[in-house]
Each structure stands twice: as structure tokens, then as C-alpha cells.
Design a protein around this motif. Sequence first.
Motif, PDB file in Angstrom:
ATOM      1  N   PRO A   1     -15.400   4.817  -5.325  1.00  0.00           N
ATOM      2  CA  PRO A   1     -16.527   5.460  -4.642  1.00  0.00           C
ATOM      3  C   PRO A   1     -17.668   5.736  -5.626  1.00  0.00           C
ATOM      4  N   HIS A   2     -18.903   5.565  -5.162  1.00  0.00           N
ATOM      5  CA  HIS A   2     -20.090   5.848  -5.988  1.00  0.00           C
ATOM      6  C   HIS A   2     -19.986   5.119  -7.337  1.00  0.00           C
ATOM      7  N   ASP A   3     -19.657   3.837  -7.267  1.00  0.00           N
ATOM      8  CA  ASP A   3     -19.434   3.047  -8.482  1.00  0.00           C
ATOM      9  C   ASP A   3     -20.668   3.022  -9.377  1.00  0.00           C
ATOM     10  N   ARG A   4     -20.433   3.194 -10.688  1.00  0.00           N
ATOM     11  CA  ARG A   4     -21.511   3.112 -11.669  1.00  0.00           C
ATOM     12  C   ARG A   4     -21.211   2.085 -12.762  1.00  0.00           C
ATOM     13  N   TRP A   5     -20.123   1.342 -12.624  1.00  0.00           N
ATOM     14  CA  TRP A   5     -19.665   0.489 -13.708  1.00  0.00           C
ATOM     15  C   TRP A   5     -19.654  -0.998 -13.340  1.00  0.00           C
ATOM     16  N   GLY A   6     -20.047  -1.325 -12.130  1.00  0.00           N
ATOM     17  CA  GLY A   6     -20.039  -2.721 -11.704  1.00  0.00           C
ATOM     18  C   GLY A   6     -18.646  -3.264 -11.469  1.00  0.00           C
ATOM     19  N   TYR A   7     -17.730  -2.413 -10.976  1.00  0.00           N
ATOM     20  CA  TYR A   7     -16.345  -2.822 -10.771  1.00  0.00           C
ATOM     21  C   TYR A   7     -16.146  -3.448  -9.381  1.00  0.00           C
ATOM     22  N   ASP A   8     -16.897  -4.496  -9.095  1.00  0.00           N
ATOM     23  CA  ASP A   8     -16.821  -5.192  -7.811  1.00  0.00           C
ATOM     24  C   ASP A   8     -15.393  -5.590  -7.449  1.00  0.00           C
ATOM     25  N   VAL A   9     -15.130  -5.682  -6.152  1.00  0.00           N
ATOM     26  CA  VAL A   9     -13.905  -6.329  -5.683  1.00  0.00           C
ATOM     27  C   VAL A   9     -14.245  -7.816  -5.604  1.00  0.00           C
ATOM     28  N   ALA A  10     -14.070  -8.503  -6.733  1.00  0.00           N
ATOM     29  CA  ALA A  10     -14.609  -9.853  -6.896  1.00  0.00           C
ATOM     30  C   ALA A  10     -13.558 -10.949  -6.776  1.00  0.00           C
ATOM     31  N   SER A  11     -12.380 -10.762  -7.354  1.00  0.00           N
ATOM     32  CA  SER A  11     -11.334 -11.778  -7.253  1.00  0.00           C
ATOM     33  C   SER A  11     -10.851 -11.867  -5.803  1.00  0.00           C
ATOM     34  N   PRO A  12     -10.704 -13.084  -5.246  1.00  0.00           N
ATOM     35  CA  PRO A  12     -10.336 -13.216  -3.831  1.00  0.00           C
ATOM     36  C   PRO A  12      -9.008 -12.533  -3.506  1.00  0.00           C
ATOM     37  N   PRO A  13      -8.914 -11.853  -2.366  1.00  0.00           N
ATOM     38  CA  PRO A  13      -7.646 -11.254  -1.949  1.00  0.00           C
ATOM     39  C   PRO A  13      -6.618 -12.324  -1.626  1.00  0.00           C
ATOM     40  N   VAL A  14      -5.330 -11.973  -1.764  1.00  0.00           N
ATOM     41  CA  VAL A  14      -4.238 -12.906  -1.522  1.00  0.00           C
ATOM     42  C   VAL A  14      -3.213 -12.243  -0.601  1.00  0.00           C
ATOM     43  N   LEU A  15      -2.662 -13.006   0.345  1.00  0.00           N
ATOM     44  CA  LEU A  15      -1.711 -12.489   1.337  1.00  0.00           C
ATOM     45  C   LEU A  15      -0.290 -12.934   0.997  1.00  0.00           C
ATOM     46  N   PHE A  16       0.666 -12.024   1.186  1.00  0.00           N
ATOM     47  CA  PHE A  16       2.066 -12.341   0.941  1.00  0.00           C
ATOM     48  C   PHE A  16       2.928 -11.281   1.624  1.00  0.00           C
ATOM     49  N   ASP A  17       4.232 -11.539   1.675  1.00  0.00           N
ATOM     50  CA  ASP A  17       5.186 -10.561   2.213  1.00  0.00           C
ATOM     51  C   ASP A  17       5.683  -9.667   1.076  1.00  0.00           C
ATOM     52  N   TYR A  18       5.819  -8.371   1.387  1.00  0.00           N
ATOM     53  CA  TYR A  18       6.216  -7.378   0.396  1.00  0.00           C
ATOM     54  C   TYR A  18       7.384  -6.587   0.960  1.00  0.00           C
ATOM     55  N   GLU A  19       8.394  -6.361   0.142  1.00  0.00           N
ATOM     56  CA  GLU A  19       9.569  -5.627   0.620  1.00  0.00           C
ATOM     57  C   GLU A  19       9.443  -4.151   0.290  1.00  0.00           C
ATOM     58  N   GLN A  20       9.549  -3.306   1.315  1.00  0.00           N
ATOM     59  CA  GLN A  20       9.474  -1.862   1.131  1.00  0.00           C
ATOM     60  C   GLN A  20      10.604  -1.204   1.928  1.00  0.00           C
ATOM     61  N   ASN A  21      11.450  -0.489   1.221  1.00  0.00           N
ATOM     62  CA  ASN A  21      12.603   0.192   1.847  1.00  0.00           C
ATOM     63  C   ASN A  21      13.455  -0.771   2.666  1.00  0.00           C
ATOM     64  N   GLY A  22      13.660  -1.977   2.099  1.00  0.00           N
ATOM     65  CA  GLY A  22      14.518  -2.955   2.745  1.00  0.00           C
ATOM     66  C   GLY A  22      13.863  -3.719   3.880  1.00  0.00           C
ATOM     67  N   LYS A  23      12.606  -3.463   4.142  1.00  0.00           N
ATOM     68  CA  LYS A  23      11.901  -4.162   5.221  1.00  0.00           C
ATOM     69  C   LYS A  23      10.733  -4.961   4.659  1.00  0.00           C
ATOM     70  N   LYS A  24      10.456  -6.112   5.304  1.00  0.00           N
ATOM     71  CA  LYS A  24       9.321  -6.924   4.895  1.00  0.00           C
ATOM     72  C   LYS A  24       8.042  -6.390   5.521  1.00  0.00           C
ATOM     73  N   VAL A  25       7.040  -6.213   4.688  1.00  0.00           N
ATOM     74  CA  VAL A  25       5.728  -5.745   5.135  1.00  0.00           C
ATOM     75  C   VAL A  25       4.710  -6.843   4.865  1.00  0.00           C
ATOM     76  N   LYS A  26       3.871  -7.146   5.846  1.00  0.00           N
ATOM     77  CA  LYS A  26       2.779  -8.077   5.616  1.00  0.00           C
ATOM     78  C   LYS A  26       1.786  -7.380   4.689  1.00  0.00           C
ATOM     79  N   ALA A  27       1.620  -7.942   3.483  1.00  0.00           N
ATOM     80  CA  ALA A  27       0.833  -7.262   2.460  1.00  0.00           C
ATOM     81  C   ALA A  27      -0.376  -8.088   2.046  1.00  0.00           C
ATOM     82  N   ILE A  28      -1.286  -7.414   1.365  1.00  0.00           N
ATOM     83  CA  ILE A  28      -2.443  -8.059   0.766  1.00  0.00           C
ATOM     84  C   ILE A  28      -2.603  -7.511  -0.644  1.00  0.00           C
ATOM     85  N   GLY A  29      -2.865  -8.396  -1.601  1.00  0.00           N
ATOM     86  CA  GLY A  29      -3.055  -7.986  -2.979  1.00  0.00           C
ATOM     87  C   GLY A  29      -4.439  -8.359  -3.475  1.00  0.00           C
ATOM     88  N   GLN A  30      -4.904  -7.621  -4.490  1.00  0.00           N
ATOM     89  CA  GLN A  30      -6.223  -7.915  -5.062  1.00  0.00           C
ATOM     90  C   GLN A  30      -6.230  -7.523  -6.533  1.00  0.00           C
TER      91      GLN A  30
END
Length: 582
Positions: free
Chosen positions: A348-377
Motif C-alpha cells: 500500500p502507498h508504494d514508494r519503492w517501485g515494487y510493481d507486481v511485474a513478474s507474470p502470475p502462475v497457476l497451480f494446485d496447492y495442498e493445504q490441510n490434506g486438500k488441494k486448493v486452486k492456487a496462484i503464485g507471484q
Amino acid sequence: MSLYLLASLFCAAATAHAMEDDWPLYGRKHDNQRFSPLTEIHKDNVSKLKLAWKFETGRKSTFQTSPIVKDGIMFLTTPFNDVIALDAESGAQRWRYQHTLMSDKYCCGPANRGPALADGRVYSVTIDGRLIALDQIDGSVIWDRQIANVEEGVGESAVAVVDVEEFSGAVQTGQTGYSANLAPQVHDGIVYIGITGAGYGLHLEQEQEGESLLSVGSFSGGGHGLRGFVVAYDGETGTELWRWYSVPEEGWEGEWTTTLDYGPHLKRDIEKEKKQFEKYRDTWKLGGGSVWTTPAIDAELGLMFVGTGNPSPQMDGSTRPGDNLYTVSLVALELKTGKVRWYYQQVPHDRWGYDVASPPVLFDYEQNGKKVKAIGQASKLGWFFIHDRATGELLRKSEPFVKQENLFALPSKEGTRIVPGTLGATSWSPVAYHPVSNWVYIAGIYQPSVFISRELTPQPGRPWESYTFFQKTGEPDWGTLTAIDVTNGEIQWQNKIADPMVGGVLVTQGGLLFTGEGNGAFNAYDSQTGELLWQHHSQYGVNAPPISYRVNGKQYVSVAAGGNKLFGYSTGDEVLTFVLDQ
């Protein structure tokens, strides 16, 4: 078994085989995983990789294209927006579209990150703010649409910093202004693109002890900045379907956040910001939020995932009180309407130029024994963030893949040292994800910077009160190549690379990781251990994402070698394609 069933099975197998052969989208599939299922080239024979063909485009400049391959034909873009079709087996040119710029004003360099292909049409954005549809067979123009007016807005000028001692002899190389350079995304007959250059800031270069020194900064006030957006077009007609602005008219101030849910605290004077809000409540009109890289798509959820850039003005927050939504955010948009389903603001209120620049990637992630549709960046902060794809909930952040020092420190007159600095911990470089090992691979940057603010004396025609900027410290810098297990966020291996990394990575089912370096090296590593197995040397920097495809039973690996002027890497015009020496 019936002949009909046999025929159906044969067709399904042939289709699956063809899908493995091709690299039809920027990230190969809508998930942006940049994973190739091909196995002909593997750890035991990669040493026999040889140059199959080389194509020279004739456009020697920052070369970032990610080619796409469909049915044995390769399509690529050049700096200044030519589009070329090549025979993917031989490198012979099929056709070339030569772009004529409608304006010589472009904010952020001539690079383009690749085309898109769908329904017999090749799509490409241009630095003069256009989206063009070409015939896949012969390259003729089907339609040409203006995305934005590149003459709009007020660009920063080096005239304002003539009295700042650091910039004696500096040359201006960039300023805020609309442009476009991402590879479009295509789905279900719709083309999705984003605009860049909204809040780019003043880029200055100067020679210091034989090295090119980059400075990026911004003025307090002055009316600089533009408003970023995403646009959806009908792929057949070029009709605009919807437009989403990354800075909303209402609510852009957010919740005045100081404590981030992933740990750090922001040093903000919220009381002061709230007092200033009434004076600057219309700042959203110039609020920034560029879209630099290709979105990912989940068709089942009906969502597109977009990363947004820094607010405007860069680095100086005095005229933009509040959180500056939806800048520096990962945003989920409804495919059909462009409506925001959720967002996650990294800074929030970025002053350092820390853009979300690298493309997001989709994959399945396991949480508490269940698969969650996840997104990473892979963030410029140095963490790989993992979210629930449906809700945006932060599930995990990785170990830092680049050392962090004095993160979120404020500028000072004498200069405040910060890592990650001007370039971030990673830039626009796409990551690669292996769906079997659940590892993600990230090209990183270690470059300390100093964060400086200088007072200016307002004068007629020069009304600015201060100038805030980043510069390199002069310390050694380097790149990192990191493998992270997304199941626990832990680094599995990391290689130190001679120079900051930019360009992106490719991982294959054959157990290989391909990426390039600014010194011209194109490398293949063991994806499990990080061991260097093979290397080719180009005369130009290899600073674009590699791809892999198959034609007539042979697997190829291809990459653009044309350097990156912003990073100081030798620029050129080669497309290099490799095959096993039989």
C-alpha cells in the motif's frame, strides 16, 4: 471395439500429441507455468545440444520476445513492433509485418514481449499504443485499434533536475507516457491487453567510471502520471468489450494500511495523509498502475489474474495520500465483465517501485490434506507469494529468494541504502513451475540502491518542491537462480549468477531448466540440483524467456538473444534455436 471408438481414441491421442508439440501461448498454457512436457532432450543428452538455426531480425535493440509455435510455424515480435512468421524447423521466413509508428513518442523503450495467436489471427500490441490483428497465413492486417493516445499526459523532464548535483551530464531515457509491450492473452475469442507507462517516472543515465548508471525518480506534484488499465477486445472484430482501470474513482484511498499481513510495517504518517486527502482526492485521475506482463486465466472460475504497477508519482507520495488502490496488487477480474472479484495489495502507498511485474502462475496447492486452486507471484520484494485463486487469501510466502536489507526504509537527503533496490528482487521475468515436483524457478536480482530525496527551489516553469530518486550504490551486484518448493516455501537450491538476471526461465519434463544471462550465456541446468549441464555463448545478452516445441518428432529449444539496454546488456537481433546433434 468399434471403429468409431478407435477413431475417437486416435483423434484424442493425436490432439494431445499436437498440444505437447506446440507452444501456442505466452506461458504455453493459460496457467503461465512455462513447463514443457517434452522429454527428448534430457539431463543425459543435453550436452549434445547444437544450434539448429539462427535468424537475425535486423532490429538491434532490447529484445524480450517470447515466441509462440503452432503447427510448425513460429511467430515472434521485434523491438519497434514488427511481427515475423518463421518455419519452426528451419528458421526460414514465411512473412513479415513491418510496423509504422504513428508517433515517435514512447515512454519506456522499444521492446515487445511477444504475440498471441487464436482463430487464425496473430495479435500484437505496439509502443505507440495500438492492438493489431494480422492474418496468420500471410501477415496482412485484419484490423488495427488504438488502445490509448500516447500524446496524453505530462511527461517528466530532466530540466527540473539541472541543479541536482548527482545528475551532471545525465541523459534522459524515459518518462511517464502511455505505451504497450506485453504479450496479449487470448481466450474464447477475446483478446486481453494492458497499458504501460502510467507512472513510469524520470529515467536518467550517465557514465560513471566506465559504467552506465541508471537513476529512476519522481517529482512532488507537477501533474505527472496517467491511469493504468486492462482492455478486452472481440478477437474477430476488434470491438472493445470492457475496460477496467487499475485506479478506481471511488475508494482508491483504501484502508490506510500500515501493518501488512505478511509481516512488515510501513512507516506512514496516516494522520497527515488523511488531512491531505481532501486536497488531493482527484489524484486517481493520474494514479498510475501499469500492467506490464501477461495475465493468467482460470476458465473454470471465469477469472483473469493481473499484476499492477506502481502508483504515480513514483517514490513521492505527498500528492497521493492513501493506499493508492489497486496499484502494486494482484487482482482477479471477471473474464466477461472486467469486474474485480478480489485483490491483494502487496505494498500500500508504494514508494519503492515494487510493481507486481513478474507474470502470475497457476497451480494446485495442498493445504490441510486438500488441494486448493492456487496462484503464485514472484514479487519485487523478494518473496514468492501463494494465494487461494478463488478468494485471494494469502496461503504462504516463501523464504526470501534475494537478501532483503532495510526493506521499506524512507528516503533521506544523504541517501538510504535499500535491498531490493531500483530493479526489485525480480523484474518482469516470468517464472517456471514444474507440476510434478511442485517447484518454482525464479530469475532474481541482487542490487543495492540508495533512496534519496532532494529539495528543489520552485521557479517559473519549474514548480516542483522536491525530487526523490533511486540510484545504484556502486557495490557489486549479481543475479540469483532459485528453486523453491511451493509446498513449504523453502529454497531447494540457489545459484549465484555473475550479473542481475532478467529474461525468464523454462523447465521441462526432461529434468532441465533453461535460462539466459546478460553476458550472452544461454544455460541448461539440472532442475533438481541446479548443476550447469550445457552452455551456449551469444554475442548479445540472452534476456528473453526460452520456449520448447516439437516438429516432425524432434524437440527444439528457442530463445531471443538481443540484450537489454536498461540493464546495460549488449543489444542485438538473434533468434537462436537448438536441437540434439544426431
